[in-house]
Design an enzyme around this catalytic site. Sequence first.
Site: not given
Length: 418
Positions: A81-83
């Site tokens: 889950v990307s920043a």
Amino acid sequence: MTTLRPMVTHTPDPARIDALREEMIAELRKLGAIRTEAVEKAIRAVGRHLFMPEETPEKAYAAEHALITKRDENGVSLSSVSAARIQAFMLEQADIRPGTRVLEIGSGGYNAALIAELVGPGGEVTTIDIDPDVIDRAKKLLPVAGYGRVHALVADGAEGEPTRAPYDRIVVTVEAADLAPAWADQLAPGGRIVVPLRLRGLTWSVAFQRENDDLVARDFEVCGFVPMRGAGARDEHLVVLHDGEGEEVGLRLDEGQVDAGQMRKALVGPGAEAWSGVTLGLGLPYDDLELWLVSALPEFALLAATRAARDRGVVASWSRRGVATLLDRGACSFAYLTMRPTTPERKVFEFGAVGHGPKAARVAEQLVTQVRAWDRDHRGHKPELRAFPVGTGDRRLPAGTVLESSAFRFTISWPVGR
């Protein structure tokens, strides 16, 4: 053997969640990642913690925190889950409107939920991933968060999802070394592809707008993502130059090969420095310099090194991603970008180069010559970046640097003068 991160659910206090969300939104505004009310509204509506049940709420709502959800047997990240900062600015790049049809390539759940908020009840969102475990996770979390209407499918991202095409927007959330022909085929007239595109080792999130038969970049920013798997995968080459305890140094190559033994010999031999006279204030970005070097250097690589390697004097610059490096394969030499403070307060830094190998002084001077050219002619400007199918003839291409890939030819054209 791959490893999935177990989902250990926390029970957060709703008031605390609201406060953390507002703090994150304020930080994303400050960073320039949120630019419009539409994206801010979507981020406020979607519970990020619901898609990161393994994390504490404080981590889930940290603007720069990414969650690795799956690793391979070597510990390499396969899915994340990307920043929030990266997700926000990519959504801004995508310019998603109510009622549009969107394909997301590379799934995690949270970003698809944000897109669902942006398209509204009149739009449609399809999220795909090559990994069944990743899609199973998304299918579990999306309905819990209230976004069961998102279509989550197992598919190779390089093939897109033709049954629901055409799409007004295609948002790619994995690093790609090329554009897939299927994405262009499935893009509606006037549509937009947002993709973390790797060009000669450096990755930019690029928003390509379809203009007639052309794909023209309307915005691009430096970013980092998990690489694409499946048919669209293209591995980089890592040439290890030094491997001490925590003092790793290597060359990352997106093209060609080098004599690893000669390059290791070059690193331990005498070096040469060259300084440009070009300065930069502390903490200021220089993305346009990196892109200039990508387009201007005849042989390009990235020197990746740990902080310990710099502290021990193995190299004079450190970055796990890598710093711009000029190779001279024929002379078994290379030079990499570095900086030094110009004042005791360390508020201003000068760009320079450190060369290694038989032609160390020459390649170092060649690199700083290009730094000076950037400062003189291109500093503060972004070039025009376009993508053309691989069969496009040279006469159809604009003036500038041409970077060849398997499916597309990318052109980088800088404005003349300042």
